[in-house]
Design an enzyme around this catalytic site. Structure first.
Site, mmCIF file in Angstrom:
data_model
loop_
_atom_site.group_PDB
_atom_site.id
_atom_site.type_symbol
_atom_site.label_atom_id
_atom_site.label_comp_id
_atom_site.label_asym_id
_atom_site.label_seq_id
_atom_site.Cartn_x
_atom_site.Cartn_y
_atom_site.Cartn_z
ATOM 1 N N ARG A 1 -36.411 -34.771 11.544
ATOM 2 C CA ARG A 1 -37.045 -33.890 12.529
ATOM 3 C C ARG A 1 -36.610 -32.456 12.372
ATOM 4 O O ARG A 1 -36.853 -31.628 13.249
ATOM 5 C CB ARG A 1 -36.666 -34.344 13.948
ATOM 6 N N GLU B 1 -28.351 -42.674 12.274
ATOM 7 C CA GLU B 1 -29.794 -42.512 12.053
ATOM 8 C C GLU B 1 -30.061 -41.020 12.056
ATOM 9 O O GLU B 1 -30.145 -40.386 13.115
ATOM 10 C CB GLU B 1 -30.613 -43.205 13.152
ATOM 11 N N LYS C 1 -37.374 -52.058 15.710
ATOM 12 C CA LYS C 1 -36.954 -51.065 16.700
ATOM 13 C C LYS C 1 -37.988 -51.069 17.822
ATOM 14 O O LYS C 1 -39.177 -50.811 17.567
ATOM 15 C CB LYS C 1 -36.904 -49.701 16.001
HETATM 16 C C1 3PG Z 1 -35.688 -40.633 19.848
HETATM 17 O O1 3PG Z 1 -36.368 -40.975 18.910
HETATM 18 O O2 3PG Z 1 -35.641 -39.468 20.262
HETATM 19 C C2 3PG Z 1 -34.847 -41.690 20.392
HETATM 20 O O3 3PG Z 1 -35.624 -42.655 20.930
HETATM 21 C C3 3PG Z 1 -33.815 -41.209 21.306
HETATM 22 O O4 3PG Z 1 -34.180 -41.419 22.610
HETATM 23 P P1 3PG Z 1 -33.122 -41.033 23.717
HETATM 24 O O5 3PG Z 1 -32.975 -39.547 23.678
HETATM 25 O O6 3PG Z 1 -33.731 -41.527 25.004
HETATM 26 O O7 3PG Z 1 -31.849 -41.743 23.379
#
Ligand code: 3PG
Length: 212
Positions: free
Chosen positions: A47, A43, A131
């Site tokens: 960002r 994924e 999700k």
């Molecule tokens: C995110 O979008 O940053 C994810 O949910 C990752 O979360 P995490 O850092 O707790 O795995």
């Protein structure tokens, strides 16, 4: 329940690395490191400025990797991630406009949800895999168990607060198809190109996922 082609991407891993890449040159070695550790899905989140170029690099060079675009929050991003080569997308939350866009483009999509009403809304639109985000803040395993009682036909990818310590417990739940998290691709390991560490983290997660 309506099950359609856009509900479920084709990857097999039950662990989904949530990835922030700041350098597209890291994308292909990262894909190989994850595959080496038994993970066939990425994924790559929208960002950073490097996201689309990273998706494109993996899609071109590593066809056996299922390259997903994460953090897709705007309609305009749907065509951009398809053009880059993403074979599916995920969102932290969802809107009807986004659903219309992914359906129009026939892009497999995992919509983000956090409440029973959102789950029911997306199920009405044909989704059976969602999700749960942010999973821990939404109630974690307790929330998933509670959702499973009245809505047993929806499966989830909890993301947010999943770690090697709780991964197995999440994956044991009957309504959890897979779990996502950022722990597999630490920013400092990416920055120094420590692919061996990432393969080790991926192997450990794969072993936990296959342990039952
Ligand atoms: C995110 O979008 O940053 C994810 O949910 C990752 O979360 P995490 O850092 O707790 O795995």
């Amino acid at each position: 329940m309506t099950t359609t082609c856009f509900t479920r991407p084709a990857f097999t891993s039950r662990v989904v690395p949530v990835i922030v890449l700041t350098d597209p040159a890291h994308a292909v070695p990262l894909a190989h490191a994850l595959l080496e550790g038994g993970i066939d899905v990425m994924e790559i989140t929208l960002r950073s400025d490097a996201a689309l170029a990273s998706i494109e690099a993996v899609a071109k060079a590593v066809p056996q990797m299922h390259t997903g675009a994460g953090t897709v929050t705007r309609v305009a991003e749907v065509q951009r991630v398809i053009d880059a080569g993403a074979t599916f997308a995920l969102s932290p939350g969802c809107t009807d406009a986004l659903v219309e866009a992914v359906k129009g483009a026939k892009l497999p999509f995992i919509p983000g949800v956090m409440t029973p009403g959102e789950v029911m809304h997306r199920r009405e639109q044909g989704f059976s895999l969602m999700k749960l985000f942010p999973a821990q803040q939404a109630g974690g395993m307790g929330m998933l168990k509670a959702l499973g009682a009245p809505i047993p036909d929806v499966k989830f990818c909890p993301t947010g607060g999943v770690s090697p310590d709780n991964l197995k417990d999440f994956l044991k739940l009957p309504n959890v198809a897979m779990a996502g998290g950022s722990w597999l691709t630490p920013a400092d390991a990416l920055a120094r190109g420590d692919w061996a560490l990432i393969t080790r983290l991926a192997r450990e997660a794969t072993a936990l996922a296959n342990a039952f």
